[in-house]
Design an enzyme around this catalytic site. Sequence first.
Site, mmCIF file in Angstrom:
data_model
loop_
_atom_site.group_PDB
_atom_site.id
_atom_site.type_symbol
_atom_site.label_atom_id
_atom_site.label_comp_id
_atom_site.label_asym_id
_atom_site.label_seq_id
_atom_site.Cartn_x
_atom_site.Cartn_y
_atom_site.Cartn_z
ATOM 1 N N ASP A 21 -3.310 81.396 134.909
ATOM 2 C CA ASP A 21 -4.317 81.402 136.141
ATOM 3 C C ASP A 21 -4.159 82.483 136.994
ATOM 4 O OD1 ASP A 21 -6.023 80.170 138.298
ATOM 5 O OD2 ASP A 21 -5.877 78.431 137.063
ATOM 6 N N SER A 74 -11.692 79.278 139.058
ATOM 7 C CA SER A 74 -11.136 78.361 138.008
ATOM 8 C C SER A 74 -12.279 77.441 137.427
ATOM 9 C CB SER A 74 -10.046 77.307 138.757
ATOM 10 O OG SER A 74 -8.953 78.150 139.016
ATOM 11 N N HIS A 135 -16.926 77.520 146.399
ATOM 12 C CA HIS A 135 -17.162 76.419 146.849
ATOM 13 C C HIS A 135 -18.371 76.003 147.382
ATOM 14 C CE1 HIS A 135 -12.807 74.768 145.630
ATOM 15 N NE2 HIS A 135 -12.504 75.930 145.945
ATOM 16 N N ARG A 165 -9.444 82.342 151.988
ATOM 17 C CA ARG A 165 -8.882 82.245 150.811
ATOM 18 C C ARG A 165 -9.829 82.611 149.315
ATOM 19 N NH1 ARG A 165 -4.858 78.768 148.833
ATOM 20 N NH2 ARG A 165 -5.007 77.950 147.043
ATOM 21 N N ASP A 166 -11.244 82.563 149.775
ATOM 22 C CA ASP A 166 -12.097 83.094 149.002
ATOM 23 C C ASP A 166 -12.855 84.130 149.577
ATOM 24 O OD1 ASP A 166 -11.605 81.054 146.889
ATOM 25 O OD2 ASP A 166 -13.220 79.810 147.911
ATOM 26 N N ARG A 201 -9.032 75.169 155.670
ATOM 27 C CA ARG A 201 -9.362 74.331 154.287
ATOM 28 C C ARG A 201 -8.295 74.043 153.563
ATOM 29 N NH1 ARG A 201 -11.182 78.434 149.696
ATOM 30 N NH2 ARG A 201 -10.523 76.628 148.427
ATOM 31 N N ARG A 208 -7.167 68.642 146.442
ATOM 32 C CA ARG A 208 -7.654 68.531 145.061
ATOM 33 C C ARG A 208 -6.851 67.460 144.222
ATOM 34 N NH1 ARG A 208 -8.291 74.323 142.997
ATOM 35 N NH2 ARG A 208 -6.287 75.051 142.973
ATOM 36 N N ARG A 280 -19.017 73.006 144.630
ATOM 37 C CA ARG A 280 -17.689 72.803 143.561
ATOM 38 C C ARG A 280 -17.043 71.330 143.605
ATOM 39 N NH1 ARG A 280 -12.862 76.964 141.783
ATOM 40 N NH2 ARG A 280 -11.338 75.365 142.038
ATOM 41 N N GLY A 281 -16.557 70.713 142.626
ATOM 42 C CA GLY A 281 -16.190 69.458 142.865
ATOM 43 C C GLY A 281 -14.635 69.150 143.212
ATOM 44 N N ASP A 282 -13.982 69.846 142.541
ATOM 45 C CA ASP A 282 -12.463 69.559 142.776
ATOM 46 C C ASP A 282 -11.973 69.240 144.091
ATOM 47 O OD1 ASP A 282 -12.612 72.301 143.287
ATOM 48 O OD2 ASP A 282 -10.841 72.705 142.347
ATOM 49 N N ARG A 283 -12.328 70.102 144.990
ATOM 50 C CA ARG A 283 -11.861 69.882 146.420
ATOM 51 C C ARG A 283 -13.137 69.131 147.244
ATOM 52 N NH1 ARG A 283 -7.383 72.583 147.611
ATOM 53 N NH2 ARG A 283 -6.884 74.569 146.251
ATOM 54 N N LYS A 355 -3.601 72.169 138.933
ATOM 55 C CA LYS A 355 -4.273 72.986 138.059
ATOM 56 C C LYS A 355 -4.667 71.765 136.694
ATOM 57 C CE LYS A 355 -4.528 76.995 139.795
ATOM 58 N NZ LYS A 355 -5.856 77.761 140.314
ATOM 59 N N ASP A 423 -2.326 82.265 140.475
ATOM 60 C CA ASP A 423 -3.181 82.125 141.251
ATOM 61 C C ASP A 423 -2.751 81.438 142.642
ATOM 62 O OD1 ASP A 423 -6.192 81.794 141.526
ATOM 63 O OD2 ASP A 423 -5.736 79.535 141.807
ATOM 64 N N HIS A 427 -2.930 83.375 146.152
ATOM 65 C CA HIS A 427 -3.571 82.988 147.371
ATOM 66 C C HIS A 427 -3.005 83.100 148.500
ATOM 67 C CE1 HIS A 427 -7.517 81.765 145.691
ATOM 68 N NE2 HIS A 427 -6.852 80.896 144.763
ATOM 69 N N ASP A 464 -8.104 82.843 133.400
ATOM 70 C CA ASP A 464 -9.701 82.635 133.877
ATOM 71 C C ASP A 464 -10.279 83.522 134.778
ATOM 72 O OD1 ASP A 464 -7.699 81.708 135.912
ATOM 73 O OD2 ASP A 464 -8.544 79.760 136.412
ATOM 74 N N HIS A 465 -9.445 84.208 135.517
ATOM 75 C CA HIS A 465 -9.936 85.280 136.663
ATOM 76 C C HIS A 465 -8.779 85.875 137.073
ATOM 77 C CE1 HIS A 465 -8.258 82.468 139.620
ATOM 78 N NE2 HIS A 465 -8.964 81.587 139.043
ATOM 79 N N HIS A 495 -9.702 85.933 144.705
ATOM 80 C CA HIS A 495 -9.629 86.246 143.428
ATOM 81 C C HIS A 495 -10.187 87.812 143.563
ATOM 82 C CE1 HIS A 495 -10.296 81.873 141.933
ATOM 83 N NE2 HIS A 495 -8.917 81.744 142.482
HETATM 84 O O1 LIG Z 1 -9.902 76.347 145.646
HETATM 85 C C1 LIG Z 1 -9.146 77.230 145.758
HETATM 86 O O2 LIG Z 1 -7.943 77.116 145.678
HETATM 87 C C2 LIG Z 1 -9.956 78.425 145.641
HETATM 88 O O3 LIG Z 1 -10.994 78.582 146.192
HETATM 89 C C3 LIG Z 1 -10.124 79.077 144.351
HETATM 90 O O4 LIG Z 1 -9.134 78.928 143.167
HETATM 91 P P1 LIG Z 1 -9.417 78.370 142.035
HETATM 92 O O5 LIG Z 1 -10.696 78.756 141.489
HETATM 93 O O6 LIG Z 1 -8.231 79.405 140.876
HETATM 94 O O7 LIG Z 1 -9.034 76.948 141.902
HETATM 95 MN MN LIG Z 2 -8.069 79.866 138.482
HETATM 96 MN MN LIG Z 3 -7.589 80.310 142.720
#
Ligand SMILES: O=C(O)[C@H](O)COP(=O)(O)O
Ligand SMILES: [Mn+2]
Ligand SMILES: [Mn+2]
Length: 550
Positions: A21, A74, A135, A165-166, A201, A208, A280-283, A355, A423, A427, A464-465, A495
Amino acid sequence: MLNKHPVFPGINGPLLTIVMDGIGIGSGSALEGNAVRKAWTPTLDFLLTHSPHTLLKAHGLAVGMPSDDDMGNSEVGHNAMGAGRIYHQGAALVNEAIQSGGIFRGDAWLRVIRNVREHDSTLHFLGLFSDGNVHAHIDHLKAMIVQARQQDVGRVRVHVLLDGRDVPETSALDYLQPFETFLDEMRGENFDIRIASGGGRMSITMDRYEADWAMVERGWQTHVLGNAPYFDNAVAAVNGLRAQHPGVGDQDLPPFVIADAGEPVGRIEDHDSVVFFNFRGDRAMEISRAFEESEFSAFDRVHVPDIVYAGMLQYDGDLHIPKHFLVDPPAIRNTMSEFLAHTGVAQLAISETQKFGHVTYFWNGNRSGKFDEKLETYIEIPSDLVPFQQRPWMKSAEITDELIVQLQSGRHRFLRVNYANGDMVGHTGNLQAATLAVETVDLALSRILPVIDALQGAAIITADHGNADEMYELNRKTGEPQKNADGSFKPKTSHTLNPVPFILYGNTLNNAVTLADIPAPGLSNIASTTVNLLGYEAPECWDTGLLAFN
Ligand SMILES: O=C(O)[C@H](O)COP(=O)(O)O
Ligand SMILES: [Mn+2]
Ligand SMILES: [Mn+2]
């Protein structure tokens, strides 16, 4: 079901995809800030001289983002790897829904508006406050504010999660100041609008994969209960908090509440509406659950206001989180996991908490469930709860220990692993730690590859990036690292737009396969490549594979 490949019977042993990552390949960017080039990586260096390899596009249109100015992330990266084709992703779908006006004709928006008009109550917007487009995007927030005013909403409160962070590390005021001007223009006799609360944030709200619910609890205390240090306005809050916490970037700034005469200006109360505007959903999942669930034990909410809640998207379609959402998520279908499960191929997914959802939920097209309980094994190694620059090795050794056991068990034909280091440490903006992070991943590779050989297997090593490949902000025109007034380099926390490596490793492949020369390969070409190596033809709906068979 997948059909047998016409010429290639498949490798003998297991196939392992390793996602490093945030480890991209920078070109031309100065060595100073490139932790991937700075790191001592004998294994990666060996692979890049002895194994078939290429570079894959991992940003912009190649992963379903609105434009090639958008970096990868990601979600879109793992979606592309796991789904074998490109879908328009959240950022693009919300843009389209705003342009067509469809977002404002949907049931969720109408419900949110009706509720505040009926009760003469407050409409709250909460989300990541930047144009990072990973996000959320500030333009989406502004479009909704304009629309709310047109629809005669009387009172709006905005809760801002500072990014850094972004987007550049200390850019909060670059967003807040113009936004305050925008609010001044919008504000009127019948339209009362203010920022009500906020914070970094990574300090509140946007945890997440249940890594640290205390973050969400602090967010709840801040946005809902109005319980954090008071400031007169958001600009004063950022300035004040920066003075109190020198050297702390926006993402880690503590929470604040905007108050007038000792009273918070926008607690979340009964009969209010709340729109969480991240796509975006994870967070977004944990805070959505805190707002929606009646039985909730992750923390004490103290007071649970009776509100109408809507997310920008539905973050989990299986679990219906949240119930109401403004824009339909991408309908990601025909994923690799589903095909492999239906073909009877046993699969393993493993990573650490940070992750874990990337190799399960994102990889499977934002589904949290399995396709086949018996054939699929998911392993999560709990992540540390410290700032990752203090432990750049994170859980790579523990993941590798377990992965080797799982490889040797012979139970899984296809395995995937994500190493978070490049990753998560990338960050932090800390070059020394990021260099160690990349070395950590290289060490893991050096342990895994001999195991693959002994099992007559193969590995795909990719990412992934980018992230660790640029730890200093670069001057867009010259490509040179930017400096602060004091001569120090400007740390970069986000990123990158760089491509990622694709390496095919397998001592027993014996030239049976080589890399084909396909134009502009990207992450979506990995799924077909994977099933081909397992001895299957790729489904027609996927982008082509990267291999030629001799
Ligand atoms: O949520 C995060 O940590 C960043 O905005 C993006 O990082 P990720 O896409 O690698 O999770
Ligand atoms: Mn990633
Ligand atoms: Mn990242």
